[in-house]
Write an enzyme that holds these catalytic residues in place. Structure first.
Site, mmCIF file in Angstrom:
data_model
loop_
_atom_site.group_PDB
_atom_site.id
_atom_site.type_symbol
_atom_site.label_atom_id
_atom_site.label_comp_id
_atom_site.label_asym_id
_atom_site.label_seq_id
_atom_site.Cartn_x
_atom_site.Cartn_y
_atom_site.Cartn_z
ATOM 1 N N ASP A 1 4.569 0.815 3.356
ATOM 2 C CA ASP A 1 4.516 2.162 3.925
ATOM 3 C C ASP A 1 5.528 2.303 5.057
ATOM 4 O O ASP A 1 6.246 3.305 5.153
ATOM 5 C CB ASP A 1 3.095 2.452 4.418
ATOM 6 C CG ASP A 1 2.967 3.826 5.054
ATOM 7 O OD1 ASP A 1 3.140 4.830 4.348
ATOM 8 O OD2 ASP A 1 2.710 3.896 6.273
ATOM 9 N N ASP B 1 -0.264 3.413 -3.644
ATOM 10 C CA ASP B 1 -0.364 2.196 -2.826
ATOM 11 C C ASP B 1 0.381 1.032 -3.475
ATOM 12 O O ASP B 1 1.035 0.236 -2.795
ATOM 13 C CB ASP B 1 -1.835 1.811 -2.638
ATOM 14 C CG ASP B 1 -2.565 2.743 -1.677
ATOM 15 O OD1 ASP B 1 -1.898 3.568 -1.022
ATOM 16 O OD2 ASP B 1 -3.810 2.650 -1.605
ATOM 17 N N GLU C 1 4.118 1.275 -2.889
ATOM 18 C CA GLU C 1 4.490 0.811 -1.555
ATOM 19 C C GLU C 1 4.422 -0.707 -1.459
ATOM 20 O O GLU C 1 5.252 -1.329 -0.786
ATOM 21 C CB GLU C 1 3.582 1.467 -0.515
ATOM 22 C CG GLU C 1 3.845 2.962 -0.362
ATOM 23 C CD GLU C 1 2.971 3.622 0.673
ATOM 24 O OE1 GLU C 1 3.417 4.629 1.271
ATOM 25 O OE2 GLU C 1 1.827 3.145 0.893
#
EC number: 3.1.26.3
Length: 241
Positions: free
Chosen positions: A58, A126, A129
């Site tokens: 992230d 997710d 990332e």
């Protein structure tokens, strides 16, 4: 240490996506917590899930987007912040993850997979990332920026041009309210399948006329696609966003 089957899957995933990164890191990036928890509960082996890598990825994503926007566009701080948030959103990242076929390669617990985890936006975003973190840990920031640009350049360009819409329902409502003075209505046209394999088809209507249709595993997703199609039709007919 990867099993032969795991190594084969990771090698294929990297090959189809042009990823040059440590294979064990990529494997960890694709290990959802439901998978690692299930292994631990069954006493098979202990693995780290991709949650820590997602945290790192992230940060790498934010820096990569910021660097790209700063170097390639003359934008204000506020404009760059807005575009970075849009392009780095769950909706965009999950869309990119789907083009990368992450859902086909991610390691999920049996229950999570049976309930559609391989297509869940949050899980896919997710995982994207986390994969980016694997690339960063292997090759550094320069390679990471190149990867982000290769996967997100179209979204960046559309966001800069004001063409990137993430909430099609809101955009459609604003447009029809301004142009026709009325709001669209959504109607479920199809609702079939067992609970774990539901499939919906939704139509969006304006003053009784069908404007667009959309299909998906959730009613919300189908409504967004219906609104997207309606917006495309209105745009072709001369409506201004």
């Amino acid at each position: 240490m990867l099993s032969a089957e795991e190594e084969k899957l990771i090698e294929k995933f990297c090959r189809i996506n042009g990823i040059e990164a440590d294979r064990e890191l990529v494997f960890r990036a694709l290990c959802h917590s439901s998978f690692t928890n299930e292994l631990a509960q069954n006493g098979e082996r202990t693995l780290e899930s991709n949650e820590r890598m997602e945290f790192l990825g992230d940060a790498v994503l934010e820096l990569s987007l910021a660097k790209t926007l700063y170097n390639e566009y003359y934008l204000t701080e506020g404009e760059m912040s807005k575009i970075r948030a849009m392009v780095g959103s769950e909706k965009v990242l999950s869309s990119v993850a789907k083009t990368m076929r992450i859902g086909d390669f991610i390691f999920l617990g049996k229950g999570e997979r049976q309930t559609g985890g391989a297509e869940r936006d949050s899980i896919l975003a997710d995982a994207f990332e986390a994969v980016l973190a694997a690339i960063f840990l292997t090759g550094g920031l320069g390679v990471s920026v190149e990867f982000v640009q290769s996967k997100l350049s179209d979204y960046i360009e559309r966001a800069v041009e004001g063409e990137l819409i993430l909430d099609y329902k809101t955009s459609l409502q604003e447009l029809t309210q301004a142009r026709f003075g009325s709001r669209p209505l959504y109607e479920t046209l199809l609702d079939e399948g067992p609970p774990q394999e539901k499939w919906f088809k939704v139509g969006v209507f304006l003053d009784g006329s069908l404007m667009g249709e959309g299909e998906g595993r959730t009613k919300k997703a189908a409504e967004q696609l219906a609104a997207k199609h309606a917006l495309e039709i209105l745009k072709k007919s001369g409506a201004k966003k």
